[in-house]
Design a protein around this motif. Structure first.
Motif, PDB file in Angstrom:
ATOM      1  N   LEU A 149       0.826  -1.205   0.000  1.00 47.57           N
ATOM      2  CA  LEU A 149       0.000   0.000   0.000  1.00 47.57           C
ATOM      3  C   LEU A 149       0.863   1.258   0.000  1.00 47.57           C
ATOM      4  O   LEU A 149       0.543   2.239  -0.692  1.00 47.57           O
ATOM      5  CB  LEU A 149      -0.932  -0.014   1.213  1.00 47.57           C
ATOM      6  N   ARG A 150       1.947   1.243   0.767  1.00 46.73           N
ATOM      7  CA  ARG A 150       2.845   2.404   0.796  1.00 46.73           C
ATOM      8  C   ARG A 150       3.440   2.672  -0.575  1.00 46.73           C
ATOM      9  O   ARG A 150       3.500   3.817  -1.035  1.00 46.73           O
ATOM     10  CB  ARG A 150       3.970   2.171   1.809  1.00 46.73           C
ATOM     11  N   LEU A 151       3.888   1.620  -1.240  1.00 45.14           N
ATOM     12  CA  LEU A 151       4.497   1.804  -2.549  1.00 45.14           C
ATOM     13  C   LEU A 151       3.460   2.208  -3.590  1.00 45.14           C
ATOM     14  O   LEU A 151       3.747   3.030  -4.471  1.00 45.14           O
ATOM     15  CB  LEU A 151       5.194   0.510  -2.968  1.00 45.14           C
ATOM     16  N   LYS A 152       2.266   1.657  -3.507  1.00 46.82           N
ATOM     17  CA  LYS A 152       1.213   2.035  -4.449  1.00 46.82           C
ATOM     18  C   LYS A 152       0.920   3.528  -4.345  1.00 46.82           C
ATOM     19  O   LYS A 152       0.810   4.234  -5.372  1.00 46.82           O
ATOM     20  CB  LYS A 152      -0.047   1.228  -4.170  1.00 46.82           C
ATOM     21  N   GLU A 153       0.805   4.026  -3.121  1.00 48.35           N
ATOM     22  CA  GLU A 153       0.516   5.449  -2.919  1.00 48.35           C
ATOM     23  C   GLU A 153       1.684   6.318  -3.387  1.00 48.35           C
ATOM     24  O   GLU A 153       1.471   7.362  -4.020  1.00 48.35           O
ATOM     25  CB  GLU A 153       0.223   5.706  -1.442  1.00 48.35           C
ATOM     26  N   ALA A 154       2.898   5.909  -3.099  1.00 49.62           N
ATOM     27  CA  ALA A 154       4.071   6.700  -3.492  1.00 49.62           C
ATOM     28  C   ALA A 154       4.218   6.750  -5.009  1.00 49.62           C
ATOM     29  O   ALA A 154       4.485   7.810  -5.590  1.00 49.62           O
ATOM     30  CB  ALA A 154       5.320   6.121  -2.852  1.00 49.62           C
ATOM     31  N   LEU A 155       4.027   5.620  -5.676  1.00 48.05           N
ATOM     32  CA  LEU A 155       4.166   5.568  -7.135  1.00 48.05           C
ATOM     33  C   LEU A 155       3.070   6.368  -7.828  1.00 48.05           C
ATOM     34  O   LEU A 155       3.306   6.961  -8.890  1.00 48.05           O
ATOM     35  CB  LEU A 155       4.142   4.112  -7.602  1.00 48.05           C
ATOM     36  N   ALA A 156       1.890   6.395  -7.249  1.00 53.72           N
ATOM     37  CA  ALA A 156       0.785   7.146  -7.852  1.00 53.72           C
ATOM     38  C   ALA A 156       1.117   8.632  -7.942  1.00 53.72           C
ATOM     39  O   ALA A 156       0.613   9.329  -8.840  1.00 53.72           O
ATOM     40  CB  ALA A 156      -0.495   6.933  -7.045  1.00 53.72           C
ATOM     41  N   LEU A 157       1.951   9.144  -7.061  1.00 50.11           N
ATOM     42  CA  LEU A 157       2.328  10.552  -7.078  1.00 50.11           C
ATOM     43  C   LEU A 157       3.108  10.931  -8.327  1.00 50.11           C
ATOM     44  O   LEU A 157       3.136  12.107  -8.713  1.00 50.11           O
ATOM     45  CB  LEU A 157       3.152  10.897  -5.824  1.00 50.11           C
ATOM     46  N   VAL A 158       3.756   9.943  -8.967  1.00 44.89           N
ATOM     47  CA  VAL A 158       4.510  10.215 -10.197  1.00 44.89           C
ATOM     48  C   VAL A 158       3.874   9.477 -11.383  1.00 44.89           C
ATOM     49  O   VAL A 158       4.529   9.205 -12.385  1.00 44.89           O
ATOM     50  CB  VAL A 158       5.996   9.825 -10.038  1.00 44.89           C
ATOM     51  N   ASP A 159       2.592   9.156 -11.253  1.00 42.29           N
ATOM     52  CA  ASP A 159       1.816   8.535 -12.335  1.00 42.29           C
ATOM     53  C   ASP A 159       2.395   7.202 -12.799  1.00 42.29           C
ATOM     54  O   ASP A 159       2.406   6.892 -13.997  1.00 42.29           O
ATOM     55  CB  ASP A 159       1.694   9.484 -13.538  1.00 42.29           C
ATOM     56  N   VAL A 160       2.879   6.410 -11.860  1.00 44.45           N
ATOM     57  CA  VAL A 160       3.340   5.050 -12.154  1.00 44.45           C
ATOM     58  C   VAL A 160       2.402   4.081 -11.443  1.00 44.45           C
ATOM     59  O   VAL A 160       2.176   4.200 -10.236  1.00 44.45           O
ATOM     60  CB  VAL A 160       4.797   4.829 -11.692  1.00 44.45           C
ATOM     61  N   ARG A 161       1.857   3.130 -12.185  1.00 46.69           N
ATOM     62  CA  ARG A 161       0.904   2.177 -11.614  1.00 46.69           C
ATOM     63  C   ARG A 161       1.634   0.982 -11.006  1.00 46.69           C
ATOM     64  O   ARG A 161       2.544   0.430 -11.633  1.00 46.69           O
ATOM     65  CB  ARG A 161      -0.057   1.673 -12.681  1.00 46.69           C
ATOM     66  N   LEU A 162       1.233   0.617  -9.827  1.00 47.80           N
ATOM     67  CA  LEU A 162       1.709  -0.635  -9.229  1.00 47.80           C
ATOM     68  C   LEU A 162       0.693  -1.714  -9.588  1.00 47.80           C
ATOM     69  O   LEU A 162      -0.453  -1.687  -9.127  1.00 47.80           O
ATOM     70  CB  LEU A 162       1.840  -0.509  -7.717  1.00 47.80           C
ATOM     71  N   LEU A 163       1.097  -2.644 -10.432  1.00 43.38           N
ATOM     72  CA  LEU A 163       0.172  -3.645 -10.966  1.00 43.38           C
ATOM     73  C   LEU A 163      -0.005  -4.841 -10.038  1.00 43.38           C
ATOM     74  O   LEU A 163      -1.086  -5.424  -9.966  1.00 43.38           O
ATOM     75  CB  LEU A 163       0.651  -4.136 -12.337  1.00 43.38           C
ATOM     76  N   ASP A 164       1.067  -5.228  -9.351  1.00 46.99           N
ATOM     77  CA  ASP A 164       0.955  -6.423  -8.514  1.00 46.99           C
ATOM     78  C   ASP A 164       2.167  -6.521  -7.605  1.00 46.99           C
ATOM     79  O   ASP A 164       3.184  -5.838  -7.800  1.00 46.99           O
ATOM     80  CB  ASP A 164       0.862  -7.687  -9.383  1.00 46.99           C
ATOM     81  N   HIS A 165       2.030  -7.343  -6.612  1.00 50.40           N
ATOM     82  CA  HIS A 165       3.124  -7.706  -5.708  1.00 50.40           C
ATOM     83  C   HIS A 165       3.096  -9.223  -5.577  1.00 50.40           C
ATOM     84  O   HIS A 165       2.123  -9.786  -5.087  1.00 50.40           O
ATOM     85  CB  HIS A 165       2.933  -7.034  -4.344  1.00 50.40           C
ATOM     86  N   PHE A 166       4.138  -9.881  -6.072  1.00 52.00           N
ATOM     87  CA  PHE A 166       4.225 -11.336  -6.010  1.00 52.00           C
ATOM     88  C   PHE A 166       5.164 -11.748  -4.887  1.00 52.00           C
ATOM     89  O   PHE A 166       6.261 -11.205  -4.736  1.00 52.00           O
ATOM     90  CB  PHE A 166       4.758 -11.905  -7.326  1.00 52.00           C
TER      91      PHE A 166
END
Length: 224
Positions: free
Chosen positions: A191-208
């Motif tokens: 969740l932390r990485l998803k929120e951080a990446l969204a700030l620079v318009d990068v989508r987090l697609l999955d975490h395996f």
């Protein structure tokens, strides 16, 4: 008895050509790699003994040079050949991902991550950086050791995503215990990485999470 004296339909190489590699046992596949046995033992006999000594195919493939060379006189030449074969397999999987959309080839993603991380004796956190069509740009190991939410720095993940001009990414880490069940720390980190990446318009697609079996997808669990 030498393998050359066996009936043709029982020889590992002939069985592979007739039935495909998936039809062979671990010992038969290893015998083809070894090519020859030792005094009093065929290549299949030697392969079976090696698998018994190492406790299976996976520990054999994970052995370092010292561990690989000790049993039955296997040396650096065989070790180098084995490492080359393993690396060719990883690169083959990587090329497939670079040609296709990662989202359209979920099994290819799982196979690649298993090849890269399942053998690691300690935790490794890595990223698959992708373009706008979800084709893989690069795979990078970013953090090693005991991975938890405090040990993975979102700023470094963002920095590498921007360096690759990535539009999306998949994060992954392994559990050396072999149990791929995500921890609460894994979920919080996602969740932390998803929120951080969204700030620079990068989508987090999955975490395996990579363990002994198939890598577990947090997106498929609805946790992304």
């Amino acid at each position: 008895m030498s393998i050359r004296d066996w009936p043709a339909n029982e020889r590992p190489r002939e069985r592979l050509l007739q039935l495909g590699a998936q039809a062979l046992t671990d010992a038969e596949l290893l015998a083809i790699f070894l090519r020859t046995g030792v005094a009093g033992k065929s290549a299949v006999d030697l392969a079976r003994e090696l698998l018994q000594q190492f406790g299976g195919l996976r520990p054999l493939l994970q052995a370092d040079l010292a561990g690989f060379s000790q049993p039955l006189g296997l040396g650096p030449a065989k070790f180098a050949l084995l490492q080359a074969v393993l690396e060719m397999g990883r690169r083959h999987l990587a090329e497939q991902l670079q040609r296709d959309s990662a989202l359209e080839s979920p099994q290819a993603v799982r196979d690649y991550l298993k090849a890269r991380l399942r053998h690691e004796p300690h935790e490794v956190f890595a990223c698959l950086f992708m373009d706008s069509k979800h084709r893989v740009l690069a795979f990078e190991r970013l953090f090693e050791g005991s991975i938890d939410a405090a040990a993975v720095y979102p700023r470094q993940v963002l920095k590498r995503a921007l360096a690759h001009n990535a539009a999306a990414l998949i994060i992954t880490h392994n559990h050396p215990s072999g149990v791929a069940e995500p921890s609460e720390a894994d979920r919080q980190l996602t969740l932390r990485l998803k929120e951080a990446l969204a700030l620079v318009d990068v989508r987090l697609l999955d975490h395996f999470v990579v363990g002994e079996g198939e890598p577990l997808s947090l997106a498929e669990r609805g946790w992304l």
